[in-house]
Motif scaffolding. Sequence first.
Motif, PDB file in Angstrom:
ATOM      1  N   ASP A 180       0.842  -1.206   0.000  1.00 22.85           N
ATOM      2  CA  ASP A 180       0.000   0.000   0.000  1.00 22.85           C
ATOM      3  C   ASP A 180       0.872   1.250   0.000  1.00 22.85           C
ATOM      4  O   ASP A 180       0.610   2.212  -0.732  1.00 22.85           O
ATOM      5  CB  ASP A 180      -0.920   0.025   1.222  1.00 22.85           C
ATOM      6  N   GLU A 181       1.896   1.231   0.814  1.00 21.05           N
ATOM      7  CA  GLU A 181       2.803   2.382   0.882  1.00 21.05           C
ATOM      8  C   GLU A 181       3.611   2.525  -0.398  1.00 21.05           C
ATOM      9  O   GLU A 181       3.891   3.647  -0.837  1.00 21.05           O
ATOM     10  CB  GLU A 181       3.723   2.274   2.096  1.00 21.05           C
ATOM     11  N   LEU A 182       3.980   1.408  -1.008  1.00 24.52           N
ATOM     12  CA  LEU A 182       4.711   1.473  -2.277  1.00 24.52           C
ATOM     13  C   LEU A 182       3.859   2.149  -3.348  1.00 24.52           C
ATOM     14  O   LEU A 182       4.344   2.995  -4.100  1.00 24.52           O
ATOM     15  CB  LEU A 182       5.118   0.065  -2.729  1.00 24.52           C
ATOM     16  N   LYS A 183       2.581   1.805  -3.404  1.00 25.18           N
ATOM     17  CA  LYS A 183       1.676   2.418  -4.386  1.00 25.18           C
ATOM     18  C   LYS A 183       1.585   3.921  -4.156  1.00 25.18           C
ATOM     19  O   LYS A 183       1.681   4.721  -5.104  1.00 25.18           O
ATOM     20  CB  LYS A 183       0.290   1.769  -4.284  1.00 25.18           C
ATOM     21  N   LYS A 184       1.431   4.333  -2.900  1.00 22.75           N
ATOM     22  CA  LYS A 184       1.364   5.768  -2.586  1.00 22.75           C
ATOM     23  C   LYS A 184       2.662   6.466  -2.979  1.00 22.75           C
ATOM     24  O   LYS A 184       2.653   7.578  -3.519  1.00 22.75           O
ATOM     25  CB  LYS A 184       1.112   5.971  -1.090  1.00 22.75           C
ATOM     26  N   ASP A 185       3.780   5.827  -2.690  1.00 22.47           N
ATOM     27  CA  ASP A 185       5.092   6.402  -2.993  1.00 22.47           C
ATOM     28  C   ASP A 185       5.279   6.565  -4.496  1.00 22.47           C
ATOM     29  O   ASP A 185       5.759   7.596  -4.978  1.00 22.47           O
ATOM     30  CB  ASP A 185       6.178   5.494  -2.402  1.00 22.47           C
ATOM     31  N   ARG A 235       3.333   9.413  -5.901  1.00 23.91           N
ATOM     32  CA  ARG A 235       3.974  10.709  -5.637  1.00 23.91           C
ATOM     33  C   ARG A 235       5.239  10.910  -6.469  1.00 23.91           C
ATOM     34  O   ARG A 235       5.566  12.025  -6.857  1.00 23.91           O
ATOM     35  CB  ARG A 235       4.328  10.829  -4.147  1.00 23.91           C
ATOM     36  N   HIS A 236       5.960   9.814  -6.704  1.00 21.48           N
ATOM     37  CA  HIS A 236       7.244   9.879  -7.418  1.00 21.48           C
ATOM     38  C   HIS A 236       7.227   8.791  -8.494  1.00 21.48           C
ATOM     39  O   HIS A 236       7.524   7.634  -8.211  1.00 21.48           O
ATOM     40  CB  HIS A 236       8.422   9.623  -6.462  1.00 21.48           C
ATOM     41  N   ALA A 237       6.898   9.172  -9.704  1.00 23.30           N
ATOM     42  CA  ALA A 237       6.716   8.206 -10.796  1.00 23.30           C
ATOM     43  C   ALA A 237       7.971   7.367 -11.031  1.00 23.30           C
ATOM     44  O   ALA A 237       9.097   7.847 -10.905  1.00 23.30           O
ATOM     45  CB  ALA A 237       6.335   8.932 -12.077  1.00 23.30           C
ATOM     46  N   VAL A 238       7.749   6.099 -11.346  1.00 21.06           N
ATOM     47  CA  VAL A 238       8.828   5.154 -11.641  1.00 21.06           C
ATOM     48  C   VAL A 238       8.532   4.492 -12.973  1.00 21.06           C
ATOM     49  O   VAL A 238       7.392   4.142 -13.268  1.00 21.06           O
ATOM     50  CB  VAL A 238       8.917   4.067 -10.538  1.00 21.06           C
ATOM     51  N   ASP A 239       9.570   4.322 -13.793  1.00 22.35           N
ATOM     52  CA  ASP A 239       9.430   3.606 -15.059  1.00 22.35           C
ATOM     53  C   ASP A 239       9.620   2.117 -14.789  1.00 22.35           C
ATOM     54  O   ASP A 239      10.722   1.665 -14.516  1.00 22.35           O
ATOM     55  CB  ASP A 239      10.472   4.108 -16.051  1.00 22.35           C
ATOM     56  N   PHE A 240       8.526   1.355 -14.857  1.00 21.81           N
ATOM     57  CA  PHE A 240       8.573  -0.077 -14.584  1.00 21.81           C
ATOM     58  C   PHE A 240       8.732  -0.918 -15.854  1.00 21.81           C
ATOM     59  O   PHE A 240       8.639  -2.137 -15.785  1.00 21.81           O
ATOM     60  CB  PHE A 240       7.295  -0.520 -13.852  1.00 21.81           C
ATOM     61  N   SER A 241       8.981  -0.291 -16.988  1.00 22.09           N
ATOM     62  CA  SER A 241       8.956  -1.016 -18.261  1.00 22.09           C
ATOM     63  C   SER A 241       9.994  -2.130 -18.360  1.00 22.09           C
ATOM     64  O   SER A 241       9.806  -3.081 -19.120  1.00 22.09           O
ATOM     65  CB  SER A 241       9.127  -0.044 -19.429  1.00 22.09           C
ATOM     66  N   GLN A 242      11.085  -2.036 -17.590  1.00 19.66           N
ATOM     67  CA  GLN A 242      12.112  -3.080 -17.639  1.00 19.66           C
ATOM     68  C   GLN A 242      12.283  -3.808 -16.304  1.00 19.66           C
ATOM     69  O   GLN A 242      13.184  -4.625 -16.151  1.00 19.66           O
ATOM     70  CB  GLN A 242      13.453  -2.475 -18.050  1.00 19.66           C
ATOM     71  N   ILE A 243      11.425  -3.492 -15.342  1.00 16.72           N
ATOM     72  CA  ILE A 243      11.480  -4.137 -14.032  1.00 16.72           C
ATOM     73  C   ILE A 243      10.875  -5.536 -14.132  1.00 16.72           C
ATOM     74  O   ILE A 243       9.866  -5.740 -14.792  1.00 16.72           O
ATOM     75  CB  ILE A 243      10.688  -3.324 -12.981  1.00 16.72           C
ATOM     76  N   ASN A 244      11.490  -6.498 -13.464  1.00 21.54           N
ATOM     77  CA  ASN A 244      10.953  -7.855 -13.362  1.00 21.54           C
ATOM     78  C   ASN A 244      10.696  -8.169 -11.895  1.00 21.54           C
ATOM     79  O   ASN A 244      11.534  -7.878 -11.033  1.00 21.54           O
ATOM     80  CB  ASN A 244      11.942  -8.888 -13.926  1.00 21.54           C
TER      81      ASN A 244
END
Length: 199
Positions: free
Chosen positions: A47-52, A55-64
């Motif tokens: 839940d906290e990760l989603k909120k974070d 607030r601070h966008a992350v590019d997940f396109s190459q995350i596994n």
Amino acid sequence: MAMNFKVLKDQESVATYTADVLRKQFNNNPTTIAGIHLSHEFAPVLDELKKDVDRHAVDFSQINVLDYDNNRSFYHALGVPEGQIYELSFDDDAENLISEKIKTKENKGKLITQVCSITHEGKTDVSVRNGLMKAREVFLVITGSDKKEAVQKLYQENGKTSYEPADLKTHRMVNVILDEAAAEGLPDDVREYFTYRFA
């Protein structure tokens, strides 16, 4: 090597801290391979990760993501591509899966981070041998007074016993993130040191 303990006030503080570490990992290394298995933990890390991330966008396109808890829809909603979420069970060998399905020139097939919890008996959500020892860095998230005996045993064992989580003491980078209730399992001076140092 010794484990690094970090004692925070409560479950919410533990969740916020862990989520921040994860988001920074994803942001700083856009090809991260991370295992997440928190089914025995009540701290609301996801839940906290989603909120974070909101607030601070992350590019997940190459995350596994190695998903031990069947949270595929959560990671997909977070932005991890559907084909880069892998469901694993306790005994699955993370290194084999990475070698067969994830390894690329960019990520070099390295398991960067494992985030896991333990039961009140001290058992991990994933095999130490097949999952945790392969990671570059491990985060153990432990909250609640019902886990203080497990924390005590984790601290006291020398890594050469049948108590499997203690084997992590031979890992080069293990961070144990505790709330004050779980930290009651540490000796007073140790608990005070890690509370004072990291408060």
